[in-house]
Write a protein that holds these residues in place. Structure first.
Motif, PDB file in Angstrom:
ATOM      1  N   VAL A 121     -11.482   5.275  -4.692  1.00  0.00           N
ATOM      2  CA  VAL A 121     -10.297   4.745  -5.372  1.00  0.00           C
ATOM      3  C   VAL A 121      -9.562   3.752  -4.482  1.00  0.00           C
ATOM      4  CG1 VAL A 121      -8.021   5.348  -6.273  1.00  0.00           C
ATOM      5  CG2 VAL A 121     -10.001   6.725  -6.894  1.00  0.00           C
ATOM      6  N   CYS A 122      -9.362   4.100  -3.213  1.00  0.00           N
ATOM      7  CA  CYS A 122      -8.638   3.198  -2.303  1.00  0.00           C
ATOM      8  C   CYS A 122      -9.381   1.873  -2.136  1.00  0.00           C
ATOM      9  CB  CYS A 122      -8.441   3.869  -0.953  1.00  0.00           C
ATOM     10  SG  CYS A 122      -7.196   5.176  -0.964  1.00  0.00           S
ATOM     11  N   GLY A 123     -10.706   1.941  -2.031  1.00  0.00           N
ATOM     12  CA  GLY A 123     -11.479   0.706  -1.917  1.00  0.00           C
ATOM     13  C   GLY A 123     -11.342  -0.169  -3.155  1.00  0.00           C
ATOM     14  N   LEU A 124     -11.462   0.428  -4.324  1.00  0.00           N
ATOM     15  CA  LEU A 124     -11.347  -0.344  -5.562  1.00  0.00           C
ATOM     16  C   LEU A 124      -9.938  -0.884  -5.765  1.00  0.00           C
ATOM     17  CD1 LEU A 124     -13.472   1.927  -7.942  1.00  0.00           C
ATOM     18  CD2 LEU A 124     -14.111  -0.299  -7.012  1.00  0.00           C
ATOM     19  N   VAL A 125      -8.929  -0.099  -5.376  1.00  0.00           N
ATOM     20  CA  VAL A 125      -7.548  -0.581  -5.474  1.00  0.00           C
ATOM     21  C   VAL A 125      -7.336  -1.793  -4.571  1.00  0.00           C
ATOM     22  CG1 VAL A 125      -5.161  -0.004  -4.872  1.00  0.00           C
ATOM     23  CG2 VAL A 125      -6.497   1.563  -6.259  1.00  0.00           C
ATOM     24  N   PHE A 126      -7.849  -1.711  -3.353  1.00  0.00           N
ATOM     25  CA  PHE A 126      -7.703  -2.832  -2.417  1.00  0.00           C
ATOM     26  C   PHE A 126      -8.387  -4.089  -2.956  1.00  0.00           C
ATOM     27  CE2 PHE A 126     -10.028  -5.163   0.937  1.00  0.00           C
ATOM     28  CZ  PHE A 126      -8.949  -5.860   1.467  1.00  0.00           C
ATOM     29  N   TYR A 127      -9.644  -3.968  -3.375  1.00  0.00           N
ATOM     30  CA  TYR A 127     -10.376  -5.137  -3.869  1.00  0.00           C
ATOM     31  C   TYR A 127      -9.729  -5.685  -5.142  1.00  0.00           C
ATOM     32  CZ  TYR A 127     -14.004  -3.674  -0.582  1.00  0.00           C
ATOM     33  OH  TYR A 127     -14.677  -3.325   0.551  1.00  0.00           O
ATOM     34  N   SER A 128      -9.273  -4.789  -6.019  1.00  0.00           N
ATOM     35  CA  SER A 128      -8.629  -5.238  -7.257  1.00  0.00           C
ATOM     36  C   SER A 128      -7.343  -5.992  -6.963  1.00  0.00           C
ATOM     37  CB  SER A 128      -8.350  -4.035  -8.158  1.00  0.00           C
ATOM     38  OG  SER A 128      -7.738  -4.437  -9.355  1.00  0.00           O
ATOM     39  N   LEU A 129      -6.566  -5.523  -5.983  1.00  0.00           N
ATOM     40  CA  LEU A 129      -5.317  -6.202  -5.629  1.00  0.00           C
ATOM     41  C   LEU A 129      -5.590  -7.601  -5.084  1.00  0.00           C
ATOM     42  CD1 LEU A 129      -2.282  -6.311  -5.138  1.00  0.00           C
ATOM     43  CD2 LEU A 129      -2.674  -5.177  -2.954  1.00  0.00           C
ATOM     44  N   VAL A 130      -6.568  -7.720  -4.192  1.00  0.00           N
ATOM     45  CA  VAL A 130      -6.898  -9.034  -3.628  1.00  0.00           C
ATOM     46  C   VAL A 130      -7.355  -9.984  -4.725  1.00  0.00           C
ATOM     47  CG1 VAL A 130      -8.431 -10.270  -2.045  1.00  0.00           C
ATOM     48  CG2 VAL A 130      -7.433  -8.086  -1.363  1.00  0.00           C
ATOM     49  N   ILE A 131      -8.188  -9.495  -5.633  1.00  0.00           N
ATOM     50  CA  ILE A 131      -8.670 -10.339  -6.730  1.00  0.00           C
ATOM     51  C   ILE A 131      -7.519 -10.760  -7.622  1.00  0.00           C
ATOM     52  CG2 ILE A 131     -10.079 -10.315  -8.832  1.00  0.00           C
ATOM     53  CD1 ILE A 131     -12.039  -8.489  -7.304  1.00  0.00           C
ATOM     54  N   ASP A 132      -6.577  -9.848  -7.861  1.00  0.00           N
ATOM     55  CA  ASP A 132      -5.447 -10.153  -8.735  1.00  0.00           C
ATOM     56  C   ASP A 132      -4.517 -11.180  -8.106  1.00  0.00           C
ATOM     57  OD1 ASP A 132      -3.586 -10.085 -10.748  1.00  0.00           O
ATOM     58  OD2 ASP A 132      -2.637  -8.249 -10.063  1.00  0.00           O
ATOM     59  N   GLU A 133      -4.206 -11.025  -6.819  1.00  0.00           N
ATOM     60  CA  GLU A 133      -3.211 -11.873  -6.172  1.00  0.00           C
ATOM     61  C   GLU A 133      -3.780 -13.212  -5.702  1.00  0.00           C
ATOM     62  OE1 GLU A 133      -0.036 -11.348  -5.901  1.00  0.00           O
ATOM     63  OE2 GLU A 133      -0.009  -9.344  -6.775  1.00  0.00           O
ATOM     64  N   LEU A 134      -5.062 -13.264  -5.364  1.00  0.00           N
ATOM     65  CA  LEU A 134      -5.617 -14.451  -4.713  1.00  0.00           C
ATOM     66  C   LEU A 134      -6.777 -15.055  -5.484  1.00  0.00           C
ATOM     67  CD1 LEU A 134      -5.601 -13.136  -1.027  1.00  0.00           C
ATOM     68  CD2 LEU A 134      -3.950 -14.641  -2.112  1.00  0.00           C
ATOM     69  N   LEU A 181       1.136 -16.258   4.253  1.00  0.00           N
ATOM     70  CA  LEU A 181       2.008 -15.170   4.687  1.00  0.00           C
ATOM     71  C   LEU A 181       2.317 -14.219   3.542  1.00  0.00           C
ATOM     72  CD1 LEU A 181       3.677 -13.900   6.915  1.00  0.00           C
ATOM     73  CD2 LEU A 181       5.564 -15.421   6.288  1.00  0.00           C
ATOM     74  N   ASP A 182       2.592 -14.756   2.349  1.00  0.00           N
ATOM     75  CA  ASP A 182       2.841 -13.901   1.185  1.00  0.00           C
ATOM     76  C   ASP A 182       1.617 -13.059   0.865  1.00  0.00           C
ATOM     77  OD1 ASP A 182       5.399 -14.878   0.872  1.00  0.00           O
ATOM     78  OD2 ASP A 182       4.747 -16.525  -0.415  1.00  0.00           O
ATOM     79  N   ALA A 183       0.437 -13.681   0.933  1.00  0.00           N
ATOM     80  CA  ALA A 183      -0.796 -12.948   0.653  1.00  0.00           C
ATOM     81  C   ALA A 183      -1.017 -11.832   1.668  1.00  0.00           C
ATOM     82  CB  ALA A 183      -1.989 -13.915   0.661  1.00  0.00           C
ATOM     83  N   LEU A 184      -0.676 -12.103   2.946  1.00  0.00           N
ATOM     84  CA  LEU A 184      -0.816 -11.074   3.962  1.00  0.00           C
ATOM     85  C   LEU A 184       0.113  -9.903   3.681  1.00  0.00           C
ATOM     86  CD1 LEU A 184      -1.941 -10.117   6.684  1.00  0.00           C
ATOM     87  CD2 LEU A 184      -0.133 -11.415   7.801  1.00  0.00           C
ATOM     88  N   GLN A 185       1.366 -10.187   3.297  1.00  0.00           N
ATOM     89  CA  GLN A 185       2.316  -9.127   2.994  1.00  0.00           C
ATOM     90  C   GLN A 185       1.868  -8.306   1.796  1.00  0.00           C
ATOM     91  OE1 GLN A 185       6.006 -11.203   2.483  1.00  0.00           O
ATOM     92  NE2 GLN A 185       6.356 -11.463   4.671  1.00  0.00           N
TER      93      GLN A 185
END
Length: 420
Positions: free
Chosen positions: A233-246, A137-141
């Motif tokens: 930029v939006c694609g790289l931001v999204f992928y970078s965030l997922v890699i950072d958090e998970l 749930l945290d990862a989804l948020q």
């Protein structure tokens, strides 16, 4: 073992993509339309797992290093892909094959970097966002806003590309869109390099604001270039965030990457039909079509409003979480202090009892008397009869040489201060 699976998946996807490109080349030479359709399907099927497993491999790297790797790969791939519009058909096929080979080489380099890194000690010691402290749930948020932003920008990209690549579209639309990707990759690399604290939500808000301004003020070809950069930029931001958090929950990371990849492509396909719905067939009619402009601007501002509100709600949740932890720490400190004072009080009463020859039960009664407790409370606390407590109190007064409860309290307080 897991990194090997991601590596094999990425290499297999790139291999399927290469086969699809070879089939497309053969179809172009022989003029087979059905063969060209099969080649496109094979290429798309190969590209999807290649992308997903590639980003899965990056979860084994440090967050900042992973961001640089994906930024540089996007930059090199974007430059090579943009070169297709400046070359002949045969040279274009050569560039495509070079792109596949570069992707293979990048995957092999990342694989060697993974082997050189001690991932266990890295994830145990240097990450603040440990996967063990987060749930699904945290990862989804965390990831829902970048997914939504990526999908909205993909939708806008599809709508503008439908105009740019139409028969009456802009002659520079394809070139502008292709060179927008390297520009976006450069912006992402600069943000990664010089951003002290990379706030992904703020980055998404900035991109959406700039897109809203560009829709109204920028000429169409420049808008296509800007949208290509924003999409990257939006694609790289999204992928970078997922890699950072998970990064420590790689299976969940692959799921989110797959979902974001799918949503962006579905949104892009949906955007292709928007200009036709509003009757806009050429890029000259784009800025003259007020309904289409209002609709696209509404989509951007609605996405910006949702992102801003969700960001504030998340900040409030984080503040509430911090306050809750602070209250817990204060409560633990208060309890520890109370336990320490209670232990010191008990030790003081024991010392007085030993010095004046009190029994164990008399010492217990002394401790309660020194706290100002009355006879009824002592009876309930020690399960004693009222007369028994009165008898203990008289003996304690006699042994200590005092005549009232207040003198008992003063005696214990003086003893405690002397011992401290």
């Amino acid at each position: 073992m897991a990194s090997k699976v991601f590596f094999v998946g990425a290499m297999g996807g790139y291999g399927m993509l290469a086969c699809g490109l070879a089939l497309a080349f053969a179809a172009g030479c022989e003029g087979e339309i059905e063969l060209a359709g099969a080649a496109g399907m094979l290429s798309g099927i190969g590209l999807a797992p290649a992308m997903v497993f590639w980003f899965g491999m990056l979860t084994f790297l440090q967050e900042r290093r992973a961001a640089f790797v994906q930024g540089w790969q996007a930059l090199m791939g974007g430059v090579l892909f943009a070169s297709l519009f400046l070359l002949t058909a045969d040279a274009g096929w050569a560039i495509i094959l070079v792109c596949v080979l570069v992707s293979w080489l990048c995957a092999a380099v990342v694989r060697r970097m993974e082997k050189a890194c001690d991932t266990h000690s890295f994830h145990e010691g240097s990450r603040e966002h440990d996967g063990a402290s987060e749930d699904a749930l945290d990862a989804l948020q965390v990831s829902v806003l970048p997914v939504a932003g990526f999908a909205v920008v993909s939708f806008l990209q599809g709508a503008l590309m439908a105009i740019a690549m139409a028969p009456e579209g802009s002659p520079w639309g394809g070139i502008a869109s292709s060179w927008g990707a390297p520009v976006g990759a450069c912006a992402f690399l600069l943000w990664t390099r010089f951003g002290r604290r990379r706030n992904y939500t703020v980055a998404l808000q900035v991109v959406l604001c700039l897109i809203a301004i560009a829709l109204v003020l920028v000429p169409f070809d420049a808008l296509i270039l800007f949208m290509g950069a924003g999409y990257q930029v939006c694609g790289l931001v999204f992928y970078s965030l997922v890699i950072d958090e998970l990064s420590s929950r790689r299976a969940l990371a692959v799921v989110f990457i797959s979902v974001g990849y799918s949503f962006s492509h579905v949104a892009f396909l949906a955007g292709l039909y928007v200009p036709g719905t509003f009757g806009v067939r050429s890029y000259d009619a784009f800025h003259q079509s007020m309904p289409l402009m209002v609709f696209l601007a509404y989509v951007v501002f609605a996405a910006l409003l949702i992102v801003t509100q969700r960001s504030r709600k998340r900040e409030l949740r984080e503040m509430e979480r911090v306050l809750f932890h602070q209250r817990e720490e204060q409560e633990q400190l208060r309890r520890a202090l109370a336990d320490a004072l209670e232990e010191k009080h008990v030790e003081t009463c024991r010392a007085i009892g030993c010095r004046h020859g009190l029994t164990k039960r008399e010492t217990e009664v002394l401790g309660l008397l020194a706290r100002g407790r009355d006879v009824a409370f002592i009876c309930e606390e020690l399960y004693l009869a009222r007369n028994t407590v009165k008898g203990y109190s008289k003996r304690i007064y006699a042994k200590l040489g005092v005549h009232s409860k207040q003198e008992v309290i003063d005696l214990v307080e003086a003893e405690r201060h002397m011992r401290s």
